[in-house]
Design a protein around this motif. Structure first.
Motif, PDB file in Angstrom:
ATOM      1  N   GLU A 270       0.877  -1.273   0.132  1.00  0.00           N
ATOM      2  CA  GLU A 270       0.029   0.049  -0.157  1.00  0.00           C
ATOM      3  C   GLU A 270       1.002   1.118   0.137  1.00  0.00           C
ATOM      4  OE1 GLU A 270      -2.785  -0.156   3.098  1.00  0.00           O
ATOM      5  OE2 GLU A 270      -3.803  -1.787   2.416  1.00  0.00           O
ATOM      6  N   VAL A 271       1.011   2.061  -1.042  1.00  0.00           N
ATOM      7  CA  VAL A 271       1.537   3.343  -1.353  1.00  0.00           C
ATOM      8  C   VAL A 271       0.546   4.440  -1.506  1.00  0.00           C
ATOM      9  CG1 VAL A 271       3.441   4.448  -2.425  1.00  0.00           C
ATOM     10  CG2 VAL A 271       3.523   1.974  -2.228  1.00  0.00           C
ATOM     11  N   ALA A 272       0.657   5.301  -0.412  1.00  0.00           N
ATOM     12  CA  ALA A 272      -0.345   6.548  -0.812  1.00  0.00           C
ATOM     13  C   ALA A 272      -1.758   5.723  -0.894  1.00  0.00           C
ATOM     14  CB  ALA A 272      -0.043   7.144  -1.936  1.00  0.00           C
ATOM     15  N   ASP A 273      -2.710   6.316  -1.929  1.00  0.00           N
ATOM     16  CA  ASP A 273      -3.747   5.461  -2.241  1.00  0.00           C
ATOM     17  C   ASP A 273      -3.884   4.393  -3.375  1.00  0.00           C
ATOM     18  OD1 ASP A 273      -3.295   6.903  -4.166  1.00  0.00           O
ATOM     19  OD2 ASP A 273      -5.171   8.065  -4.460  1.00  0.00           O
ATOM     20  N   LYS A 274      -2.740   3.766  -3.386  1.00  0.00           N
ATOM     21  CA  LYS A 274      -2.438   2.676  -4.393  1.00  0.00           C
ATOM     22  C   LYS A 274      -2.197   1.188  -3.656  1.00  0.00           C
ATOM     23  CE  LYS A 274      -1.120   5.543  -8.359  1.00  0.00           C
ATOM     24  NZ  LYS A 274      -0.082   5.944  -9.206  1.00  0.00           N
ATOM     25  N   LYS A 275      -2.678   0.204  -4.402  1.00  0.00           N
ATOM     26  CA  LYS A 275      -2.421  -1.108  -3.842  1.00  0.00           C
ATOM     27  C   LYS A 275      -1.641  -2.065  -5.062  1.00  0.00           C
ATOM     28  CE  LYS A 275      -6.019  -1.187  -0.332  1.00  0.00           C
ATOM     29  NZ  LYS A 275      -7.300  -2.327   0.235  1.00  0.00           N
ATOM     30  N   PHE A 276      -0.723  -2.726  -4.592  1.00  0.00           N
ATOM     31  CA  PHE A 276      -0.099  -3.407  -5.700  1.00  0.00           C
ATOM     32  C   PHE A 276      -0.081  -4.851  -5.023  1.00  0.00           C
ATOM     33  CE2 PHE A 276       1.643   0.894  -5.762  1.00  0.00           C
ATOM     34  CZ  PHE A 276       1.696   1.003  -7.019  1.00  0.00           C
ATOM     35  N   THR A 277      -0.688  -5.957  -5.605  1.00  0.00           N
ATOM     36  CA  THR A 277      -0.715  -7.367  -5.220  1.00  0.00           C
ATOM     37  C   THR A 277       0.153  -8.161  -6.105  1.00  0.00           C
ATOM     38  OG1 THR A 277      -2.862  -7.013  -4.012  1.00  0.00           O
ATOM     39  CG2 THR A 277      -2.351  -9.119  -4.573  1.00  0.00           C
ATOM     40  N   GLY A 278       1.021  -8.859  -5.564  1.00  0.00           N
ATOM     41  CA  GLY A 278       1.816  -9.917  -6.464  1.00  0.00           C
ATOM     42  C   GLY A 278       1.870 -11.066  -5.737  1.00  0.00           C
ATOM     43  N   ASN A 279       2.563 -11.989  -6.450  1.00  0.00           N
ATOM     44  CA  ASN A 279       2.934 -13.540  -5.934  1.00  0.00           C
ATOM     45  C   ASN A 279       4.465 -13.253  -5.517  1.00  0.00           C
ATOM     46  OD1 ASN A 279       0.401 -14.317  -6.819  1.00  0.00           O
ATOM     47  ND2 ASN A 279       1.011 -14.869  -8.773  1.00  0.00           N
ATOM     48  N   PHE A 280       4.657 -14.013  -4.557  1.00  0.00           N
ATOM     49  CA  PHE A 280       5.954 -14.073  -3.753  1.00  0.00           C
ATOM     50  C   PHE A 280       6.286 -15.561  -3.603  1.00  0.00           C
ATOM     51  CE2 PHE A 280       4.283  -9.606  -3.104  1.00  0.00           C
ATOM     52  CZ  PHE A 280       5.300  -9.028  -3.195  1.00  0.00           C
ATOM     53  N   LEU A 281       7.470 -15.935  -4.084  1.00  0.00           N
ATOM     54  CA  LEU A 281       7.937 -17.288  -3.770  1.00  0.00           C
ATOM     55  C   LEU A 281       8.820 -16.841  -2.378  1.00  0.00           C
ATOM     56  CD1 LEU A 281      10.031 -18.525  -6.603  1.00  0.00           C
ATOM     57  CD2 LEU A 281       7.625 -18.915  -6.189  1.00  0.00           C
ATOM     58  N   MET A 282       8.561 -18.022  -1.450  1.00  0.00           N
ATOM     59  CA  MET A 282       9.284 -17.686  -0.135  1.00  0.00           C
ATOM     60  C   MET A 282      10.663 -18.179  -0.119  1.00  0.00           C
ATOM     61  SD  MET A 282       5.838 -19.231   1.610  1.00  0.00           S
ATOM     62  CE  MET A 282       5.673 -20.590   0.275  1.00  0.00           C
ATOM     63  N   ASP A 283      11.358 -17.486  -0.295  1.00  0.00           N
ATOM     64  CA  ASP A 283      13.126 -17.647  -0.418  1.00  0.00           C
ATOM     65  C   ASP A 283      13.434 -17.362   1.261  1.00  0.00           C
ATOM     66  OD1 ASP A 283      15.804 -18.078  -0.674  1.00  0.00           O
ATOM     67  OD2 ASP A 283      15.694 -16.304  -2.298  1.00  0.00           O
ATOM     68  N   ILE A 284      13.529 -18.453   1.937  1.00  0.00           N
ATOM     69  CA  ILE A 284      13.820 -18.673   3.471  1.00  0.00           C
ATOM     70  C   ILE A 284      15.321 -18.688   3.578  1.00  0.00           C
ATOM     71  CG2 ILE A 284      11.697 -19.022   4.299  1.00  0.00           C
ATOM     72  CD1 ILE A 284      12.325 -21.857   4.764  1.00  0.00           C
ATOM     73  N   GLY A 285      16.158 -18.716   2.279  1.00  0.00           N
ATOM     74  CA  GLY A 285      17.521 -18.869   2.223  1.00  0.00           C
ATOM     75  C   GLY A 285      18.251 -17.355   2.191  1.00  0.00           C
ATOM     76  N   SER A 286      17.247 -16.351   1.933  1.00  0.00           N
ATOM     77  CA  SER A 286      17.753 -14.968   1.502  1.00  0.00           C
ATOM     78  C   SER A 286      17.677 -13.912   2.888  1.00  0.00           C
ATOM     79  CB  SER A 286      16.773 -14.484   0.586  1.00  0.00           C
ATOM     80  OG  SER A 286      17.122 -12.968   0.398  1.00  0.00           O
ATOM     81  N   GLU A 287      18.787 -13.317   2.766  1.00  0.00           N
ATOM     82  CA  GLU A 287      18.885 -12.536   3.921  1.00  0.00           C
ATOM     83  C   GLU A 287      18.108 -10.978   3.790  1.00  0.00           C
ATOM     84  OE1 GLU A 287      22.765 -10.573   4.172  1.00  0.00           O
ATOM     85  OE2 GLU A 287      23.223 -11.722   2.536  1.00  0.00           O
ATOM     86  N   GLN A 288      17.536 -10.944   2.550  1.00  0.00           N
ATOM     87  CA  GLN A 288      16.684  -9.871   2.269  1.00  0.00           C
ATOM     88  C   GLN A 288      15.360 -10.006   2.970  1.00  0.00           C
ATOM     89  OE1 GLN A 288      18.335  -7.230   0.864  1.00  0.00           O
ATOM     90  NE2 GLN A 288      19.882  -8.411   0.480  1.00  0.00           N
ATOM     91  N   ALA A 289      14.618  -8.860   3.068  1.00  0.00           N
ATOM     92  CA  ALA A 289      13.032  -8.815   3.380  1.00  0.00           C
ATOM     93  C   ALA A 289      12.224  -9.061   2.129  1.00  0.00           C
ATOM     94  CB  ALA A 289      12.629  -7.372   4.226  1.00  0.00           C
ATOM     95  N   LEU A 290      12.203  -8.356   1.081  1.00  0.00           N
ATOM     96  CA  LEU A 290      11.304  -8.316  -0.176  1.00  0.00           C
ATOM     97  C   LEU A 290      12.293  -8.098  -1.237  1.00  0.00           C
ATOM     98  CD1 LEU A 290       8.310  -6.242   1.195  1.00  0.00           C
ATOM     99  CD2 LEU A 290       8.174  -8.807   0.507  1.00  0.00           C
ATOM    100  N   ILE A 291      12.104  -8.965  -2.161  1.00  0.00           N
ATOM    101  CA  ILE A 291      12.672  -8.871  -3.568  1.00  0.00           C
ATOM    102  C   ILE A 291      11.710  -8.856  -4.654  1.00  0.00           C
ATOM    103  CG2 ILE A 291      14.480  -9.752  -5.133  1.00  0.00           C
ATOM    104  CD1 ILE A 291      15.674 -11.263  -2.874  1.00  0.00           C
ATOM    105  N   LEU A 292      11.805  -7.760  -5.527  1.00  0.00           N
ATOM    106  CA  LEU A 292      10.939  -7.674  -6.686  1.00  0.00           C
ATOM    107  C   LEU A 292      11.377  -7.744  -7.820  1.00  0.00           C
ATOM    108  CD1 LEU A 292       8.605  -4.566  -5.380  1.00  0.00           C
ATOM    109  CD2 LEU A 292       8.415  -6.762  -4.769  1.00  0.00           C
ATOM    110  N   ASP A 293      10.655  -8.659  -8.757  1.00  0.00           N
ATOM    111  CA  ASP A 293      10.962  -8.697  -9.927  1.00  0.00           C
ATOM    112  C   ASP A 293      10.739  -7.372 -10.821  1.00  0.00           C
ATOM    113  OD1 ASP A 293      10.063  -9.174 -13.224  1.00  0.00           O
ATOM    114  OD2 ASP A 293      10.568 -11.251 -12.385  1.00  0.00           O
TER     115      ASP A 293
END
Length: 393
Positions: A270-293
């Protein structure tokens, strides 16, 4: 002994194909295209004369779908249901026969009701790089650190660990002495692999160059097909259930989706008044929080007004460079839970997975205790004691 082994192998293949009038398709080229449930891959398959029974495992789904093999002159279309397999023969240039099988990714045994009441437990350590590290013992002698990876399959060991920490190359003394290059296709057999209270007998172990920081390898989600996997970060335990636990207070459920046999969940920015919904693989080997295509982010028009907090260059194991930007996402919602000011890395080039997908890293995922129901394809999340930790930049 060699001839007896060859005879047994030959008889096994014959028994697999002991059907009347097996379907036959013709080919004049070894290259085969495959349409798997609507996904066409023109370079999916090559006829291999060294494999007695070549098995194509269709992408995982609990729905019935069609899989089509296309040679250069012929084709065969097969209906694939969970737990099924289908045998046929490809005849190349009118002479050579290639015995082939199309199999469901869901093993028939995983569809059966399991009456074992006591769950298996696997202790783990959450590393400084957010990886779930599990102590694993191979053949009762070799101790390795493997990480649980929801974006991987089966068991993978790094080539370095195979050489330095196992006896799997004891049949290649010259390689161990550094005189020749190790042949990783000719390893000693792994007859037992144990993690916590769970044991795998004669598992397939695949050499790799890719794993999480400081790990000797990884193990994938499909090893627990048909079961429920509980990831308890509060007590540092993986608990493998044969039926769904009853104590689910505080957990919120949502559906697991699958693409190319990878499990994914939906998340919304949710950014301002916009919503962006996507599909997320669960990379629990990654030290990051979120990675976007990068393609998804560009198509959505995501991040145009978000603060850039970091730029960097990443390298994959092949040495390919990926320029990235990290922005600060004000709100990200997962299963109805709201997380704020989440560092979000945006890939600056084509997704290395080969298809459009985003990633949920373990700097975010570790903030929930999780139950992954691989029998009914649901995920359950509940905030844990790590929820208030500061994110990595």
């Amino acid at each position: 002994m060699k001839y007896i082994a060859l005879l047994i192998s030959f008889l096994w293949v014959q028994s697999v194909f002991a059907q009347s009038k097996l379907p036959v398709i013709k080919a004049t080229s070894k290259n085969v295209a495959i349409n798997d449930g609507g996904y066409l891959d023109k370079n999916a398959w090559s006829l291999n004369p060294n494999i007695k029974l070549d098995v194509f495992t269709a992408d995982r789904t609990r729905k019935t779908k069609w899989v089509t093999f296309y040679t250069d002159i012929d084709s065969i279309r097969v209906k694939v249901k969970p737990g099924t397999k289908y045998n046929f023969v490809v005849v190349l240039n009118g002479r050579d026969s290639f015995y082939t099988q199309i199999a469901s990714a869901i093993h028939p045994a995983s569809l059966l009701s399991n009456t074992i009441a006591k769950p298996d437990t696997i202790p783990f350590t959450l590393t400084a790089y957010n990886a779930i590290q599990v102590t694993s013992v191979i053949n009762n002698t070799d101790t390795l650190n493997l990480h649980f990876d929801l974006t991987s399959f089966d068991f993978h060991l790094t080539k370095d660990a195979i050489v330095k920490k196992t006896k799997l190359l004891s049949n290649q003394p010259d390689a161990l002495a550094g005189k020749t290059t190790p042949n990783y296709n000719n390893l000693n057999k792994v007859f037992k692999l144990q993690m916590g209270t769970i044991i795998w007998n004669t598992p397939e172990v695949i050499p790799t160059m890719v794993t999480a920081h400081d790990m000797d390898g990884r193990f994938g989600w499909n090893l627990f097909e048909g079961k429920q996997v509980e990831i308890d970060y509060d007590h540092h335990l993986l608990i493998i259930h044969s039926k769904l636990p009853k104590a689910l207070k505080g957990y919120v459920r949502s559906k697991l989706g699958f693409t190319h046999s990878y499990a994914y969940i939906k998340g919304t920015f949710e950014v301002a008044d916009k919503k962006f919904t996507g599909n997320f693989l669960m990379d629990i080997g990654s030290e990051q929080a979120l990675i976007l295509d990068s393609t998804w982010a560009g198509r959505q028009g995501f991040s145009k007004d978000l603060k850039v907090i970091k730029t960097s260059i990443l390298h994959d194991p092949r040495g390919v460079k990926y320029e990235t930007r990290t922005v600060l996402s004000p709100i990200f919602k997962l299963n109805g839970f709201e997380l704020t000011n989440v560092p979000t890395l945006i890939l600056g080039s084509k997704n290395p997975s080969g298809f459009e997908i985003n990633y949920l890293g373990n700097d975010l995922f570790k903030r929930f205790n999780i139950i992954l129901d691989f029998k009914n394809d649901y995920i359950y999340l509940k905030p844990n004691k790590l929820t208030g930790l500061k994110y990595r930049a």
